[in-house]
Design a protein around this motif. Structure first.
Motif, short mmCIF file in Angstrom:
data_model
loop_
_atom_site.label_atom_id
_atom_site.label_comp_id
_atom_site.label_asym_id
_atom_site.label_seq_id
_atom_site.Cartn_x
_atom_site.Cartn_y
_atom_site.Cartn_z
N PRO A 299 -11.05 86.96 -57.28
CA PRO A 299 -11.51 88.35 -57.43
C PRO A 299 -12.44 88.44 -58.64
CG PRO A 299 -9.15 88.26 -57.09
CD PRO A 299 -9.61 86.85 -57.23
N PRO A 300 -13.73 88.74 -58.41
CA PRO A 300 -14.70 88.58 -59.50
C PRO A 300 -14.76 89.77 -60.46
CG PRO A 300 -15.84 89.15 -57.48
CD PRO A 300 -14.38 89.13 -57.15
N LEU A 301 -14.44 90.96 -59.99
CA LEU A 301 -14.73 92.15 -60.80
C LEU A 301 -13.43 92.75 -61.32
CD1 LEU A 301 -17.39 93.72 -58.44
CD2 LEU A 301 -17.79 92.38 -60.50
N GLY B 161 -23.84 89.03 -65.66
CA GLY B 161 -22.62 88.83 -66.45
C GLY B 161 -21.51 88.17 -65.67
N VAL B 162 -21.48 88.34 -64.35
CA VAL B 162 -20.35 87.86 -63.57
C VAL B 162 -20.78 86.83 -62.52
CG1 VAL B 162 -18.44 88.51 -62.06
CG2 VAL B 162 -19.15 90.05 -63.90
N ARG C 105 -28.10 98.41 -63.20
CA ARG C 105 -26.70 98.17 -63.57
C ARG C 105 -26.16 96.98 -62.78
NH1 ARG C 105 -26.24 103.89 -63.08
NH2 ARG C 105 -25.21 103.63 -61.06
N GLY C 106 -26.57 96.91 -61.50
CA GLY C 106 -26.13 95.79 -60.65
C GLY C 106 -26.64 94.46 -61.18
N TYR C 107 -27.86 94.48 -61.73
CA TYR C 107 -28.37 93.24 -62.34
C TYR C 107 -27.46 92.81 -63.49
CZ TYR C 107 -30.79 90.20 -65.48
OH TYR C 107 -31.06 89.15 -66.30
N ALA C 108 -27.01 93.79 -64.29
CA ALA C 108 -26.13 93.47 -65.41
C ALA C 108 -24.86 92.80 -64.90
CB ALA C 108 -25.81 94.73 -66.20
N VAL C 109 -24.31 93.33 -63.79
CA VAL C 109 -23.10 92.73 -63.22
C VAL C 109 -23.40 91.33 -62.72
CG1 VAL C 109 -21.30 92.97 -61.48
CG2 VAL C 109 -22.22 95.00 -62.59
#
Lengths: 440, 286
Positions: free
Chosen positions: B216-218, B76-77, B69-73
């Motif tokens: 703020p990235p997320l 994506g971000v 999931r962290g890879y997806a973040v």
């Protein structure tokens, strides 16, 4: 195998006479080593190699050599500090094997070194394991080496007739330190780069020849590809020089015999035991205990032996806030900084290692002179002095870690004085006092 | 000249006496250390609260679902500004993907493939043997695109960033509105107002000087999660921190697993050797 331990605890093949039963050593007492039994065995085996071919003779010589080494007599009261030699051997072999394998991937080039190490850690099969073995091995080697030196100082292993053994050992210590430094530069992280920079500047502080030497050492104005080539060659060649000197160290040990914790009493041949099986099993146990510690540090607490800042690639434009060598150089780094002048700082910190070379001539006492007399009877005095020495080392290391600022400057200087006081003050003074008393 | 003490007991008494010698000195050093440590200057990053990470401690292990999931973040971000220069797409297979999945994952990225006849940059789909592409060609390009700040490379970030994973997580979730930031604590602490304008940066107590150039990235639902986990900003921060910790030391789990096996084996071997040693030495008189 040469000596076979049977169920009833008797060991076959001769040398046993020196040990079995109630300490019967009479038969061994007169022989220089266990030559008698060796000769018997050789005579027994002669029919096998009677063809007289060169390979047969070589094999026989090798077998005799191994047998002689296995039958090497050691005092029976050696304590666990005497197994450190075997531990050092084991770690040295590990360092050689892992180092040779790592060298297959490593590229000594300023632009490629860091990523080649990253490739090793991330993609090369078991590269992560090889590199952790090598990094953990460096720390354990230095730690075991310092303990080995400590044992030598504690029990006076440097005294006659073993000055040669001690000198070779000290040269080995210096070479190992140089090798460790050269190896630390190779990954080309921030600490590697700035460590090489600090070392280069320290060399440059030598009057007259300093600048030339710095140029030779760095291969240019600042650390770069030329420095990496130098460090790689140095690291590689010194590794094998160390192996050669270790063999010499062991050969001298076999010629001179081992010291023992009980001094002269332990040197009685009748009370000695052959290396195999008595000390092979003891050393084996020591090596396995070390291996357990090694595994714990390497696998579960790797942060103890890695420097986080060295995972940043070298950046000549950005000086890190804390330039700090590996822990095993910290005492000498502290002494380097405790002296205001660069050149004298270098002299003091280099001299702190070099002074070990002359220890046998600073301490002129012998085991016999210490055995009797009032001063010799003060057995706690050398121990307190050595305790002060160890504390000085720790303090100098802590001072080096805190960049010898504020109160650490005072402590660093105190530690430096304490360190030198042991060698230049205590050792000559105490041995002279004891010697004078023994003569009167 | 027989000694009464056994050779096994003797070194211990000596070590004890040595420790007794060293204790006062060490204690003294500790006192000096505490004296030498001054109060932190204003702008020092706040201490990040410790999080309960799956990979924490000597026997931790990475939660690979969180890593994925962290890879997806990250993809994506973070990847729009931050690089993972040392990582190859094939390395990502170790987070629990098959080789087909790795190839598909790599194909979702575009990498530079030289120039065409007119000199324009060409791109192609990445293969597992490619390195992860960098968002900026060099530091100057990065600086120009980020108002003078260079986004750091994330290959080893949880190792080299002081504070580690805890601080990365705290930084990602710790953005503050400009008005509430005290710059120093203590009796004479002046609450200085820091304007949260894009020219100066964003207020974050976990950044050096309490200002970071990173916006703020997320936010909630920034990336879709394939496994049904709710993508809140907190959850995304947790997952991407786990991913970054994993990518910093991808073989930590292998190492710990090896350590357990080797440690148990060596302990067994040590027991055998103790028995053997006692037997061989049993008839040796002191």
């Amino acid at each position: 195998m040469l000596f076979i331990v049977k169920h009833d605890n008797t060991v076959l093949c001769g040398v046993l006479d020196a040990v079995s039963g109630g300490g019967k050593g009479e038969r061994m007492a007169g022989t220089p080593s266990c030559l008698e039994s060796t000769c018997q065995d050789q005579a027994h085996e002669e029919p096998d190699t009677a063809d007289g071919s060169a390979s047969g003779r070589t094999a026989q010589t090798a077998r005799a050599f191994v047998r002689d080494y296995m039958a090497f007599l050691l005092p029976r009261d050696l304590n666990s500090l005497w197994t450190i030699g075997a531990m050092l051997m084991a770690v040295l072999v590990l360092m050689l094997l892992s180092g040779l394998t790592l060298a297959l991937t490593y590229t000594p080039d300023a632009s490629l070194a860091f990523s080649s190490v990253e490739t090793l850690e991330r993609r090369v099969p078991f590269g992560w394991l090889l590199r952790s073995l090598h990094m953990t091995g460096a720390t354990f080697f230095m730690a075991a080496l310092y303990l080995h030196v400590f044992r030598g100082l504690w029990y006076g292993s440097y005294r006659a007739p073993r000055q040669g053994l001690w000198s070779v050992g000290t040269v080995l210590l210096i070479l190992v330190m140089v090798t460790a430094f050269a190896g630390y530069v190779l990954p080309w992280g921030q600490m590697s780069y700035w460590g090489a920079d600090v070392a280069g500047k320290a060399v440059g502080a030598i009057p007259l020849v300093g600048n030339t030497l710095e140029g030779v050492f760095l291969g240019g104005e600042s650390p770069g590809t030329a420095t990496l080539h130098r460090m790689f060659v140095l690291h590689f060649t010194l590794a094998f020089t160390i192996v050669g000197l270790v063999l010499l160290h062991v050969a001298i040990l076999h010629r001179r015999g081992s010291t023992s914790p009980s001094g002269a009493a332990g040197q009685d041949r009748a009370r000695m035991l052959p290396f195999h099986p008595y000390f092979t099993v003891k050393d084996g146990l020591g090596v396995v205990v070390l291996a357990i510690l090694f595994t714990l540090v390497m696998c579960f607490w790797p942060g103890l032996v890695t420097e986080a800042a060295n995972y940043r690639p070298a950046n000549p434009l950005h000086t890190p806030a804390d330039i700090e060598p590996e822990w095993y150089f910290l005492p000498f780094y502290g002494m380097l900084q405790a002296v205001p002048s660069k050149f004298f700082g270098l002299l003091v910190s280099g001299g702190a290692v070099a002074i070990l070379l002359v220890v046998p001539w600073l301490d002129r006492g012998t085991a016999a002179t210490f055995a009797a007399g009032r001063w010799g009877g003060l057995r706690w005095l050398p121990r307190v002095a050595l305790g002060v020495l160890v504390c000085s080392c720790v303090l100098a290391g802590l001072a080096g870690r805190h960049h010898v600022q504020g109160v650490w400057l005072l402590l660093g200087r105190l530690a430096t004085v304490g360190y030198y006081l042991y060698f230049l003050g205590f050792l000559p003074f105490y041995s002279r006092l004891v010697g004078r008393e023994a003569r009167s | 000249m027989a000694t009464r003490m056994s050779p096994i007991a003797r070194p211990f008494t000596r070590i004890r006496s040595l420790a007794a010698l060293m204790l006062p000195v060490l204690a003294g050093a500790g006192v000096f250390a505490s004296v030498a440590q001054a109060a932190p200057p204003p702008g020092t990053p706040a201490h990040a609260p410790a999080q309960n990470w799956s990979f924490k401690g000597p026997l931790g292990h990475f939660d690979l679902a969180a890593v994925q999931r962290g890879y997806a973040v990250f993809a994506g971000v973070c990847a729009s500004c931050h690089s993972l220069t040392q990582v190859q797409f094939s390395d990502l297979g170790a987070m629990g993907l098959t080789s087909d999945q790795v190839a598909a994952l790599a194909a979702s990225w575009q990498v530079a493939a030289g120039r065409d006849a007119e000199g324009h940059l060409r791109h192609r789909k990445a293969t597992p043997d490619d390195m992860l592409p960098r968002p900026y060609a060099d530091a100057d390009a990065a600086r120009a695109a980020n108002r003078g700040a260079v986004p750091p490379d994330l290959s080893r970030i949880t190792q080299v960033y002081p504070g580690g994973a805890d601080r990365v997580y705290a930084l990602l979730t710790g953005y503050k509105p400009a008005q509430t930031l005290p710059l120093a604590t203590g009796p004479d602490a002046a609450v200085r107002r820091v304007p949260a304008r894009p020219e100066t940066g964003f207020v974050n107590p976990y950044a050096i000087g309490h200002i970071t150039a990173m916006p703020p990235p997320l936010r909630d639902n920034a990336v879709p999660y394939a496994d049904g986990t709710q993508p809140t900003a907190q959850q995304e921060a947790r997952d991407v921190t786990t991913f970054l910790a994993w990518v910093s030391i991808p073989h930590a789990d292998d190492k710990r697993r090896l350590g357990v096996g080797v440690g148990l084996y060596l302990c067994f071997l040590a027991c055998l050797l103790v028995i053997l040693k006692r037997r061989i030495w049993s008839h040796v008189t002191k």
